[in-house]
Structure formats: structure tokens, C-alpha cells
Design an enzyme around this catalytic site. Sequence first.
Site, short mmCIF file in Angstrom:
data_model
loop_
_atom_site.label_atom_id
_atom_site.label_comp_id
_atom_site.label_asym_id
_atom_site.label_seq_id
_atom_site.Cartn_x
_atom_site.Cartn_y
_atom_site.Cartn_z
N GLU A 1 87.05 18.52 28.02
CA GLU A 1 86.66 19.77 28.68
C GLU A 1 86.82 19.65 30.18
OE1 GLU A 1 83.66 22.52 30.65
OE2 GLU A 1 83.98 20.35 30.78
N GLU A 2 86.47 18.48 30.71
CA GLU A 2 86.46 18.31 32.15
C GLU A 2 87.84 18.38 32.79
OE1 GLU A 2 83.98 18.51 33.90
OE2 GLU A 2 82.21 17.73 32.88
N ASP B 1 75.74 16.83 32.37
CA ASP B 1 77.03 17.48 32.14
C ASP B 1 77.96 16.56 31.35
OD1 ASP B 1 79.24 19.11 32.27
OD2 ASP B 1 79.71 18.65 34.36
#
Length: 514
Positions: free
Chosen positions: A333-334, A301
Site C-alpha cells: 500500500e505504501e 500505520d
Amino acid sequence: MPRIFRRVRTGRVIAATAAVPLVLSLGLAGAAYADPGAPPERQLAESVQAPNIKRHLEAFQNIANANGGNRAAGTPGYDASRDYVAEKLRRAGYQVTLQKFDFPFFQERSTAVMEQISPEPKTYRPTPPGGSQLGDFATLTYSGSGNPTATVQGVDLVLPPSPEPSSTSGCEAQDFAGFKSGNIALLQRGTCPFADKARNAQAAGASGVIIFNEGQPGRTDTFTGTLGGPGVTVPVVGTSFAVGEDLASPANTVVRLKTDTESTTRTTHNVLAETKRGNADKVVMAGAHLDSVVSGPGINDNGSGSAGLLEVALRMAAFQPQNKVRFAWWGAEELGLLGSEHYVANLPEADRNKLRLYLNFDMIGSPNYAFKIYDGSEGGPAGSAEIEKNFARYFDMLRIPHVPTPFDGRSDYGPFIAVGIPAGGLFTGAEGIKTPEEQQMFGGEAGKAYDPCYHSPCDTIANINDRALAVNTGAIAYSVATYAFSADPPSRATTKSAATQRGKDQMYHGGLIK
């Protein structure tokens, strides 16, 4: 139970998938097997080689090892990952742009503490930074720091909970009438954003905030969440319904709540690469987020999607597409799809109209994988169902089963479908649990997480299933080439999907907002 791995020892991707018929290998074969007379989507898929994909993952792992164990946006590890991708693309002949943007950075510097001092001494299990395995409570993203020991005071609680989610606990400033300054506010999850609850509590003088799950089926467990950005300076945590109910009674419960966090503004970049050839009025776009969480190297991820996409882009450089192809590696994104949000928000309307579709690849090598295709017929703009069918066609040609997965707003397709751009993509599962039906289809272990190292330090190169990575990278190549050489790729719709927008409003990859 041991994880299932299929290591590629030598040669090409076909070595990882011996069960697939040779005649249908497509992206599982190497360049030596490519048929020069085949359609371009087959040629590109056949050019992908497993060792090259793994070399990109090894590079990401080495970068993380050299930079504090992570590749999170705003850190040296991300910057090195950015430079690795950009340099590979430049050497391949792409026009590369580093799109700079500021974003709210967040990290837990140490594990949080929550313990009941009286009337019954009790220590609650913390959720480790990153939220991979939920404990009794979890620090909300952008929580402030502090170490108060104070009386817990419930605010507008509904106990027992109503049959449907409806609690407005802490949503209005007047909910805190009579709140004693210095107490820890106990709030119930409900209909308004966590940030509203936390800010109202802080304004009322709360020294800390505990938000417990509301209590209906599906809303009982500890949850991870986000306050959306910096601004709250006191500790804010989320807990299960059981913990909240326990703290609500009896009165005068005293709790110690400690968080040690950093919320600052930092700068990062998206990496954008575009083919020099192709119709600029018909742009085909594919993307993957490049950042990890702070708590781990993020090799599945989303090193997996980033590596697969990079290898496809490098192989694509030998082709002359009919339509312009734009590749993207997103930052931050996280922390809430911030890189893709920035890109779409700053894309002029005329350029949006030229962007025919967006393909997203997030976590394509989960160790306990399922082959999941985003469900374009449910929640996606017009044209998304066609994209889903094209991915399905590839898997069907390989005689590999696949299942749909919803557009739930948890990855970088969200900003695109919110403005009506057709989208699709691939996913092999995160913290969700594999079903017995999926075990029958894909192997692995039912009742276990697709990725037991999700958002954890153990999301290393050992956390990758090579078969899933290889098959999905072939699917990326097949889909990108299909639309790169299409006379009429799916086009942008004029209205957003209400269902998808609701999902985006309620959830980020980094956690729930309400």
C-alpha cells in the site's frame, strides 16, 4: 508537549474508556459482558477485548525489531507479518489465500544531499526517508541514484506563478530545446505527472532533476511525490517554491545533488480470508494494509488497522454469517495501493458484482487522534453514504463525537470506489494538523499532527492511543457484523465517481504523482 496515552492495564476494552456509559459500551466491553439475545452486530462488538488487540501489535513490533526495524512489502519483516496473520486465521477455521504479485520496490539507502555551491554556498535540509517531517527538499519515490555537481538550468518556468495551477514545465520533450546536457534541470510542478517531467529531462541529458512547488496558495511547501515506478536513473527531488525560486535566479547557479536509492522489482502477497458460510452472491469485504514504510515499524500505520481487523476476524469465526465475509490484509500500500489495485484489477467482473461493499481501516490508533469516518456522501459510489451513517450510528450510541474525512485516494478504498463498489471506513489522522474544534471534541493538542511519528522510526507500539484503538475496533466489529447479517447490504454501483477518481489520479498514500 507529551503525547496523550490511555494504557489498558488489565481486563477488557472498557478499562480504556471509563467515560463511556456502561449500557452503551458495545465494543468496549469484553465477551463476559456480551448479551446473547442482542443483535449480532452488538454481540460481535462486545466480544472484542483490548489485550488481544495489543498482543497483535506487540507481535508486529517484535517482527519489526527482528527484521531491520520495518515491515515493508518485499522485506523479511513483511513476510513474517503475513505469516503471523495467515496462521491466526487458519487456526480460526478460515479459508486463507496468499495472493502473490510483483511490485516495484523502492527505498532510500541513505539521506539525500542538496547544496548550492555557487554563487552562494548553502546547504538545504533533507526530508528523512519516509517523509515524516518535510525539509527543504525530498527525494521522489523511484528516483534514481547519482551525485552530480552541475549548473542548474530552468525549463519553461512561470515566475511569478499564474493564479491557478497551470504550469507545463518539462511536460513536453520540446521544452528541453536548448538544454545543455549534463546540467541539472529545474522544473516547476504543474499539470502533468512528475514521471513525465523526469523522463523528458533524463532524455535531454540532465544529470539530475529538481521539481519545485508551483507557488499558488497551498502549493508552496516542500512535497513528497512518486514517479510511479522504476525507470528514471538520475536523482529527482521535490522542493518548496521558495527554494526553486532561489535556484532560478541568478543564472549559472551550481548545485550538488546526491541521492542513494534502490528501485527493483520484488514479490509480495495480499492475505485473504473468507468465511466458509454465508451467501456467496452477497460478499461483504473489509481490509487494512499490512505493510509499513521502509523507515519504520509501522505500528500505527498500519499495524493498528491490521490488528483491529484481525481481532474482529478471529471473533467473527464463532458466528455463522448470512452473507459471506472476506477479510484482506494488503501488501505494498505504501508504494501506491499496489496490493488492493492488483486484487481489484484481477477480480473477474462476475465476482465484482457479488462484492457488495468494502470497508477500509487505516491508522485507527493515532496518538493525537480524531475519530474520522470516510464521507460517503461526497465522492463515494452509491451506497457509501449508508455505510457512513452506520459507522456514525455506532459512535452516536457510545456518545462519542466524530467528524467526516474525505475520500482523497490515499488508502486502499481507492481501487474499489474507482469501479463503483460502495465503501467506507475509519481513520484517526496522519501528518495533518488537529484543529481547535477537534481538540474540543477529542482532547489532545490542537496545532499538532495527529500522528507525529507518521512514516518514522518512532511509529512503535508507544505511538498508539489505546482508547482510539479500542473504540475503532469495536466500530469495525459492529459494521462488519451489520452487513454480514443484512438481508440487503449496499450494492455495487454501475459507474465510478468522477470526483473520487480525480483524487486517485492525483494522490497516493505514498505521495503525489503530479
